[in-house]
Motif scaffolding. Sequence first.
Motif, mmCIF file in Angstrom:
data_model
loop_
_atom_site.group_PDB
_atom_site.id
_atom_site.type_symbol
_atom_site.label_atom_id
_atom_site.label_comp_id
_atom_site.label_asym_id
_atom_site.label_seq_id
_atom_site.Cartn_x
_atom_site.Cartn_y
_atom_site.Cartn_z
ATOM 1 N N GLN A 21 7.631 -48.694 93.701
ATOM 2 C CA GLN A 21 6.645 -49.416 92.897
ATOM 3 C C GLN A 21 5.915 -50.446 93.771
ATOM 4 O O GLN A 21 6.421 -50.885 94.790
ATOM 5 N N PRO A 22 4.720 -50.878 93.325
ATOM 6 C CA PRO A 22 4.002 -51.923 94.053
ATOM 7 C C PRO A 22 4.872 -53.174 94.234
ATOM 8 O O PRO A 22 5.669 -53.520 93.359
ATOM 9 N N LEU A 23 4.706 -53.806 95.367
ATOM 10 C CA LEU A 23 5.497 -54.983 95.710
ATOM 11 C C LEU A 23 4.864 -56.233 95.113
ATOM 12 O O LEU A 23 3.646 -56.368 95.086
ATOM 13 N N GLU A 24 5.704 -57.148 94.678
ATOM 14 C CA GLU A 24 5.248 -58.387 94.062
ATOM 15 C C GLU A 24 5.528 -59.566 94.993
ATOM 16 O O GLU A 24 6.684 -59.887 95.266
ATOM 17 N N LEU A 25 4.466 -60.189 95.467
ATOM 18 C CA LEU A 25 4.581 -61.357 96.331
ATOM 19 C C LEU A 25 5.390 -62.461 95.650
ATOM 20 O O LEU A 25 6.231 -63.111 96.279
ATOM 21 N N ALA A 26 5.170 -62.665 94.365
ATOM 22 C CA ALA A 26 5.864 -63.721 93.630
ATOM 23 C C ALA A 26 7.377 -63.521 93.634
ATOM 24 O O ALA A 26 8.134 -64.494 93.669
ATOM 25 N N GLU A 27 7.828 -62.271 93.615
ATOM 26 C CA GLU A 27 9.272 -62.009 93.652
ATOM 27 C C GLU A 27 9.873 -62.466 94.968
ATOM 28 O O GLU A 27 10.957 -63.047 95.007
ATOM 29 N N ALA A 86 16.828 -69.093 103.648
ATOM 30 C CA ALA A 86 16.648 -67.898 102.825
ATOM 31 C C ALA A 86 15.815 -66.852 103.560
ATOM 32 O O ALA A 86 14.930 -67.196 104.352
ATOM 33 N N ILE A 87 16.125 -65.591 103.261
ATOM 34 C CA ILE A 87 15.401 -64.437 103.791
ATOM 35 C C ILE A 87 15.191 -63.463 102.641
ATOM 36 O O ILE A 87 16.105 -63.237 101.836
ATOM 37 N N ALA A 88 13.992 -62.879 102.582
ATOM 38 C CA ALA A 88 13.701 -61.855 101.575
ATOM 39 C C ALA A 88 12.772 -60.828 102.195
ATOM 40 O O ALA A 88 11.872 -61.177 102.957
ATOM 41 N N VAL A 89 12.998 -59.544 101.861
ATOM 42 C CA VAL A 89 12.130 -58.479 102.357
ATOM 43 C C VAL A 89 12.123 -57.312 101.375
ATOM 44 O O VAL A 89 13.166 -56.917 100.863
ATOM 45 N N LEU A 90 10.919 -56.818 101.100
ATOM 46 C CA LEU A 90 10.727 -55.608 100.304
ATOM 47 C C LEU A 90 9.813 -54.676 101.091
ATOM 48 O O LEU A 90 8.815 -55.130 101.661
ATOM 49 N N HIS A 91 10.139 -53.381 101.098
ATOM 50 C CA HIS A 91 9.312 -52.384 101.784
ATOM 51 C C HIS A 91 9.025 -51.256 100.819
ATOM 52 O O HIS A 91 9.913 -50.779 100.120
ATOM 53 N N ARG A 92 7.778 -50.816 100.785
ATOM 54 C CA ARG A 92 7.370 -49.700 99.924
ATOM 55 C C ARG A 92 7.777 -48.371 100.520
ATOM 56 O O ARG A 92 7.842 -48.196 101.730
ATOM 57 N N THR A 93 7.988 -47.423 99.633
ATOM 58 C CA THR A 93 8.110 -46.016 99.996
ATOM 59 C C THR A 93 7.163 -45.253 99.084
ATOM 60 O O THR A 93 6.645 -45.790 98.110
ATOM 61 N N GLY A 94 6.916 -44.004 99.418
ATOM 62 C CA GLY A 94 6.005 -43.196 98.617
ATOM 63 C C GLY A 94 4.577 -43.320 99.102
ATOM 64 O O GLY A 94 4.314 -43.799 100.213
ATOM 65 N N ASP A 95 3.641 -42.876 98.257
ATOM 66 C CA ASP A 95 2.220 -42.855 98.615
ATOM 67 C C ASP A 95 1.567 -44.201 98.334
ATOM 68 O O ASP A 95 1.751 -44.776 97.251
ATOM 69 N N LEU A 96 0.781 -44.674 99.303
ATOM 70 C CA LEU A 96 0.072 -45.944 99.184
ATOM 71 C C LEU A 96 -1.405 -45.722 99.443
ATOM 72 O O LEU A 96 -1.791 -44.836 100.204
ATOM 73 N N ALA A 97 -2.230 -46.558 98.832
ATOM 74 C CA ALA A 97 -3.683 -46.516 99.004
ATOM 75 C C ALA A 97 -4.117 -47.648 99.926
ATOM 76 O O ALA A 97 -3.354 -48.596 100.195
ATOM 77 N N LEU A 105 7.624 -59.827 103.312
ATOM 78 C CA LEU A 105 8.849 -60.483 103.750
ATOM 79 C C LEU A 105 8.590 -61.953 103.983
ATOM 80 O O LEU A 105 7.450 -62.390 104.128
ATOM 81 N N GLY A 106 9.673 -62.695 104.021
ATOM 82 C CA GLY A 106 9.529 -64.115 104.288
ATOM 83 C C GLY A 106 10.848 -64.768 104.618
ATOM 84 O O GLY A 106 11.920 -64.205 104.392
ATOM 85 N N THR A 107 10.712 -65.971 105.157
ATOM 86 C CA THR A 107 11.862 -66.793 105.472
ATOM 87 C C THR A 107 11.577 -68.222 105.022
ATOM 88 O O THR A 107 10.430 -68.647 104.953
ATOM 89 N N ALA A 108 12.636 -68.939 104.718
ATOM 90 C CA ALA A 108 12.534 -70.351 104.365
ATOM 91 C C ALA A 108 13.410 -71.134 105.329
ATOM 92 O O ALA A 108 14.550 -70.752 105.602
ATOM 93 N N ALA A 109 12.855 -72.213 105.862
ATOM 94 C CA ALA A 109 13.574 -73.042 106.821
ATOM 95 C C ALA A 109 13.162 -74.499 106.629
ATOM 96 O O ALA A 109 12.167 -74.791 105.958
#
Length: 149
Positions: A21-27, A86-97, A105-109
């Motif tokens: 599914q599309p990735l959500e920056l807010a998440e 903190a560390i967070a990362v999401l990667h898409r799979t499937g077909d993208l436009a 992805l991101g980190t907090a320091a």
Amino acid sequence: MSPEVSAAPAAVVRLVGLREQPLELAEVVAALDHPASGAIDLFVGRVRDHDDGRGVTGLGYVAHPGAQAALEAVCAEVAADFDVQAIAVLHRTGDLAIGDAAVVLGTAAAHRGTAFDASRALIDRLKERVPIWKHQLFADGDASWVGTP
């Protein structure tokens, strides 16, 4: 592939997932929230309309069954190598436009320099070691695989 949350070194790794599914920056931003962090650094990799001088019309990502575990290992390694909360990362799979987010992805320091460095290490190590392959579709009808062994 299902999205999964991991809790690695001292609960620093908050979110690690492969998603169709599309990735959500807010998440990702929410997962990075920590009262000791003075900096959150985000990276968003998007599908662009060209590659090496050729028009791109779209692409697809395919993840090896071991990609989730490899992604978790990379995140744990970055958590151990950098002083981040903190560390967070999401990667898409499937077909993208064109324009779709392929990775968020991101980190907090406590400080921006550490957050910048940790995020750079995270995306670089992900690209080097996580078995996710990109199938590019070109405007001329050709296609190619990127990142395959």
